[in-house]
Write a protein that holds these residues in place. Sequence first.
Motif, PDB file in Angstrom:
ATOM      1  N   MET A 239       0.802  -1.228   0.000  1.00 28.11           N
ATOM      2  CA  MET A 239       0.000   0.000   0.000  1.00 28.11           C
ATOM      3  C   MET A 239       0.833   1.276   0.000  1.00 28.11           C
ATOM      4  SD  MET A 239      -3.424  -0.799   2.166  1.00 28.11           S
ATOM      5  CE  MET A 239      -2.660  -1.088   3.747  1.00 28.11           C
ATOM      6  N   THR A 240       2.130   1.146   0.232  1.00 23.11           N
ATOM      7  CA  THR A 240       2.994   2.327   0.185  1.00 23.11           C
ATOM      8  C   THR A 240       3.587   2.522  -1.212  1.00 23.11           C
ATOM      9  OG1 THR A 240       3.614   1.998   2.500  1.00 23.11           O
ATOM     10  CG2 THR A 240       5.048   3.422   1.188  1.00 23.11           C
ATOM     11  N   HIS A 241       4.039   1.426  -1.819  1.00 25.17           N
ATOM     12  CA  HIS A 241       4.809   1.566  -3.057  1.00 25.17           C
ATOM     13  C   HIS A 241       4.071   1.109  -4.320  1.00 25.17           C
ATOM     14  CE1 HIS A 241       8.209   2.601  -0.579  1.00 25.17           C
ATOM     15  NE2 HIS A 241       8.162   1.443   0.065  1.00 25.17           N
ATOM     16  N   GLY A 242       3.034   0.293  -4.171  1.00 26.47           N
ATOM     17  CA  GLY A 242       2.339  -0.262  -5.343  1.00 26.47           C
ATOM     18  C   GLY A 242       1.740   0.818  -6.236  1.00 26.47           C
ATOM     19  N   ASP A 243       1.503   0.468  -7.513  1.00 30.80           N
ATOM     20  CA  ASP A 243       0.856   1.412  -8.426  1.00 30.80           C
ATOM     21  C   ASP A 243      -0.176   0.683  -9.292  1.00 30.80           C
ATOM     22  OD1 ASP A 243       2.163   0.114 -10.513  1.00 30.80           O
ATOM     23  OD2 ASP A 243       3.757   1.620 -10.647  1.00 30.80           O
ATOM     24  N   THR A 354      16.460   3.742  -3.150  1.00 30.19           N
ATOM     25  CA  THR A 354      16.462   5.112  -2.638  1.00 30.19           C
ATOM     26  C   THR A 354      15.251   5.888  -3.131  1.00 30.19           C
ATOM     27  OG1 THR A 354      18.859   5.032  -2.741  1.00 30.19           O
ATOM     28  CG2 THR A 354      17.871   7.195  -2.430  1.00 30.19           C
ATOM     29  N   ASN A 355      14.969   5.752  -4.411  1.00 29.67           N
ATOM     30  CA  ASN A 355      13.856   6.492  -4.995  1.00 29.67           C
ATOM     31  C   ASN A 355      12.526   6.120  -4.346  1.00 29.67           C
ATOM     32  OD1 ASN A 355      12.383   8.152  -6.859  1.00 29.67           O
ATOM     33  ND2 ASN A 355      11.839   6.271  -7.953  1.00 29.67           N
ATOM     34  N   LEU A 356      12.315   4.813  -4.106  1.00 30.62           N
ATOM     35  CA  LEU A 356      11.050   4.381  -3.495  1.00 30.62           C
ATOM     36  C   LEU A 356      10.913   4.988  -2.099  1.00 30.62           C
ATOM     37  CD1 LEU A 356      10.757   0.634  -4.548  1.00 30.62           C
ATOM     38  CD2 LEU A 356       9.383   2.563  -5.342  1.00 30.62           C
ATOM     39  N   TYR A 357      12.010   4.952  -1.364  1.00 22.25           N
ATOM     40  CA  TYR A 357      11.970   5.515  -0.009  1.00 22.25           C
ATOM     41  C   TYR A 357      11.665   7.006  -0.047  1.00 22.25           C
ATOM     42  CZ  TYR A 357      13.479   7.111   4.563  1.00 22.25           C
ATOM     43  OH  TYR A 357      13.512   7.705   5.792  1.00 22.25           O
ATOM     44  N   GLU A 358      12.372   7.712  -0.895  1.00 26.18           N
ATOM     45  CA  GLU A 358      12.209   9.168  -0.925  1.00 26.18           C
ATOM     46  C   GLU A 358      10.853   9.593  -1.468  1.00 26.18           C
ATOM     47  OE1 GLU A 358      15.720  10.602  -2.840  1.00 26.18           O
ATOM     48  OE2 GLU A 358      16.931  10.377  -1.007  1.00 26.18           O
ATOM     49  N   ARG A 359      10.369   8.843  -2.439  1.00 22.66           N
ATOM     50  CA  ARG A 359       9.059   9.133  -3.005  1.00 22.66           C
ATOM     51  C   ARG A 359       7.966   8.955  -1.939  1.00 22.66           C
ATOM     52  NH1 ARG A 359       7.859   5.975  -8.575  1.00 22.66           N
ATOM     53  NH2 ARG A 359       6.875   4.376  -7.274  1.00 22.66           N
ATOM     54  N   LEU A 361       8.392   9.012   1.326  1.00 26.12           N
ATOM     55  CA  LEU A 361       8.608   9.996   2.390  1.00 26.12           C
ATOM     56  C   LEU A 361       8.006  11.345   1.997  1.00 26.12           C
ATOM     57  CD1 LEU A 361      10.177  10.118   5.132  1.00 26.12           C
ATOM     58  CD2 LEU A 361      12.063  11.154   3.853  1.00 26.12           C
ATOM     59  N   LYS A 362       8.237  11.719   0.743  1.00 27.19           N
ATOM     60  CA  LYS A 362       7.738  12.998   0.241  1.00 27.19           C
ATOM     61  C   LYS A 362       6.209  13.002   0.242  1.00 27.19           C
ATOM     62  CE  LYS A 362       8.515  15.817  -3.818  1.00 27.19           C
ATOM     63  NZ  LYS A 362       9.028  15.762  -5.195  1.00 27.19           N
ATOM     64  N   ARG A 363       5.637  11.900  -0.213  1.00 26.30           N
ATOM     65  CA  ARG A 363       4.178  11.813  -0.231  1.00 26.30           C
ATOM     66  C   ARG A 363       3.620  11.882   1.193  1.00 26.30           C
ATOM     67  NH1 ARG A 363      -0.014  10.503  -3.622  1.00 26.30           N
ATOM     68  NH2 ARG A 363      -1.819   9.669  -2.491  1.00 26.30           N
ATOM     69  N   ARG A 364       4.271  11.143   2.103  1.00 23.61           N
ATOM     70  CA  ARG A 364       3.820  11.157   3.500  1.00 23.61           C
ATOM     71  C   ARG A 364       3.848  12.590   4.049  1.00 23.61           C
ATOM     72  NH1 ARG A 364       7.636   9.544   8.389  1.00 23.61           N
ATOM     73  NH2 ARG A 364       8.291  11.643   7.833  1.00 23.61           N
ATOM     74  N   ASP A 365       4.981  13.260   3.858  1.00 23.95           N
ATOM     75  CA  ASP A 365       5.113  14.606   4.422  1.00 23.95           C
ATOM     76  C   ASP A 365       4.125  15.580   3.799  1.00 23.95           C
ATOM     77  OD1 ASP A 365       7.028  13.688   6.097  1.00 23.95           O
ATOM     78  OD2 ASP A 365       8.730  14.392   4.912  1.00 23.95           O
ATOM     79  N   SER A 366       3.809  15.360   2.521  1.00 25.15           N
ATOM     80  CA  SER A 366       2.859  16.265   1.856  1.00 25.15           C
ATOM     81  C   SER A 366       1.432  16.041   2.360  1.00 25.15           C
ATOM     82  CB  SER A 366       2.911  16.047   0.345  1.00 25.15           C
ATOM     83  OG  SER A 366       2.207  14.865  -0.009  1.00 25.15           O
ATOM     84  N   MET A 367       1.219  14.962   3.095  1.00 26.21           N
ATOM     85  CA  MET A 367      -0.130  14.643   3.576  1.00 26.21           C
ATOM     86  C   MET A 367      -0.229  14.760   5.098  1.00 26.21           C
ATOM     87  SD  MET A 367      -0.805  11.528   0.955  1.00 26.21           S
ATOM     88  CE  MET A 367      -2.495  11.058   1.280  1.00 26.21           C
TER      89      MET A 367
END
Lengths: 439, 439
Positions: A239-243, A354-359, A361-367
């Motif tokens: 649920m965090t990384h899937g698309d 790295t990209n998955l983690y940062e992506r 993290l960014k989404r989490r912080d934006s919410m």
Amino acid sequence: MGKLVTKITDRDMDFAAWYTDIIREADLVAYSSVKGSMIIRPYGYAIWENMQNYLDREFKLLGHQNVQMPMFIPESLLNVEKEHVKGFAPEVAWVTQGGDNLLEEKMCVRPTSEVLFCEHFKNIIKSYRDLPLLYNQWCTIVRWEKTTRPFLRSREILWQEGHTMHKTEKEKFAGAIETYTIEAMMYDGVALQNGTSHYFGQGFAKSFGITFLDEKNELQTPYQTSWGCTTRMIGGVIMTHGDNHGLVLPPKIAPIKVRFIPIKESEKINEVIQKISSQLNKEITYDIDHSDKSPGFKFADAEVKGIPIRIEIGERDLENDVVTIVRRDTLEKIQIKIEDVPMKVEELLEQIQTNLYERALKRRDSMIYETDDYEEFKEIAATKPGFILTNWCGNTACEDKVKEETGLKSRCIKEDYEEGLCPFCKEKSKYKIYFGRQY
Amino acid sequence: MGKLVTKITDRDMDFAAWYTDIIREADLVAYSSVKGSMIIRPYGYAIWENMQNYLDREFKLLGHQNVQMPMFIPESLLNVEKEHVKGFAPEVAWVTQGGDNLLEEKMCVRPTSEVLFCEHFKNIIKSYRDLPLLYNQWCTIVRWEKTTRPFLRSREILWQEGHTMHKTEKEKFAGAIETYTIEAMMYDGVALQNGTSHYFGQGFAKSFGITFLDEKNELQTPYQTSWGCTTRMIGGVIMTHGDNHGLVLPPKIAPIKVRFIPIKESEKINEVIQKISSQLNKEITYDIDHSDKSPGFKFADAEVKGIPIRIEIGERDLENDVVTIVRRDTLEKIQIKIEDVPMKVEELLEQIQTNLYERALKRRDSMIYETDDYEEFKEIAATKPGFILTNWCGNTACEDKVKEETGLKSRCIKEDYEEGLCPFCKEKSKYKIYFGRQY
């Protein structure tokens, strides 16, 4: 792009259906006639094994030792710690019969093993030399849930439970009896509790009469913790990384890190695959899709299973000494010289991790929204998915009011804090707290 | 040689007491209020982890995939295969209550998972392309035994169970429905069943309606096997290799392969330990006994735990640049130059592994008696521990007679066979068979 993709519901249309589709299409889980339990299929179980191996290695480096306790708890033992039994008794499975005979005392299947560890600790802890005692157990626990969802809420849960006992002087804890929690925010802004850690103080130790002789030969009561995480983490990863194409696995836990896809079966193509794969770093697990499906179907299958990198090899590419690499996180395609593939794969796996983690993290912080105004809080709660960070007086009356009026529950308290007012009662606040919806 | 050793009963005086003493003194197991179940302590569990890691690696190399099935089996599912339920129903634990509610249908805790795998196989096997299907599961099973002994017979058993489905053409089995067994002979001549493998033919598959389409698009029923081994293997290791000083562990499964024992605490000694240990091959696990016990106590502790090699380091030795190495299998002491220790340790670990195997093999072979004369058979059975190999007609009447008259039971059939007469009924024999006592 093939059949498989069309079977997956759009994640922004119906997140719950999307989740179920991925679980099924990626072959993670199957159902059986055992209601509320799941079969974890090879691909799903391999993800769990990777999580286990990583955690187990880290636990051991920190000095924890693995043990195995009984899976049953006699009713009288569960009853020793009153608060504990109150919490778990309503949701345990009871064994009342062994073979043809009714048991004299019923036993539950462990919902967690605090009482078993405490009974054991009482027998083996004698002196300060025995502390700290750092134990961990990998096992299955049972909680008789009424509604279940694969990996998120299940009657049987694979987990690890750490149980540790400490002396006072050297290993300091905050004074309070506390629970720490990892509240992971999913793609849809809803929280998934992904692991908890409890500091029990001396509560259990006193109930069970666990003592030790200190350096001055005086009797002391030790301090206790427990902590654990479960297969629910797999649900968190989905649920965090899937698309919309399926699962997206961080390379570190992906059972297959690279999939080779021959565009057609040919000796020349297989030779190139053989050459590249033999040059890959040994830790880079790979497979080759030799199925008789169409290339489009094969691409979609690699995508739905979340394999971090796929390498497409066609005969035309080989004329130019190149292959096509597709990274799963961005679906970007790169043409690359055959001789450069092993190095590029290694580089890409790190970039994807790295990209998955940062992506995420960014989404989490934006919410995460911060406000101390209750009107704004209500507005955000009604219109935006995610967490709201706010001041809080510490009283449950305010938590209850927020839950009733907005549907949001307190998730966890932030570690740092500045003085302010509780937006719900206007009293002086004691904490910063996150509110959100939960799985 | 210190206190610990004297606590162990002589193995030739009372083998059962000796076994219990070792289990306790080597910290392998502890008891709890859960009757019939054991706590596997860190040292015992680390042995199991080493066995697991080895087997798991081998299974995966052979193409097996790990899965996880539910731990409960509804009564109706257990009932699908009649012979199966008859065998297991008398010894299962029944869950009849979930939380406060009685279950509509009671469920047992799995005593083995054939029926769960079969139900799943029916759902996932469609065509010959899905075969062979090679699954394995690591889990805990429950059998409601009345009398229990640590590792040998327990209500809860940690094990692995392999379940495989095959096509007919390529993977041939003997026609018969058979069970293969590893009957390991213990030091006292008694057999310990250490793993079994079943060939089910199409029995379960037909009961569960498992079919597949073959290459000609015709419906076929697949052929099935299952196989497993358990923590009982730890009991087997104890009773095969242990001696009057305690456990003796084969280096390949020893959690600690080398123990350093400083004769006293000194900086110089610790420096030498640091130097040697840093040069050891990474796979050679070691620890250092820094406890405040006497050297004699430390030696005895290394012996009772079966650590393959101990290295004693005293200040007088250091003056001559040597240390003392003691190998656990023979208790032989060797003085050796410090610079040669890392190489010598590696060499010795291999020698100990080989020596333990060959020593046990030799003892086993020396305790197998071959006779086709029933009077001689009875004489051996009454006076000598071990197995007796004899001709057999194949009728259970003869097995029963032998059991009644000598106390020996048939253990297993030998693979090769020459024509002869059954010594019990004088009819023509069909097999060579081993008789013996069993745990």
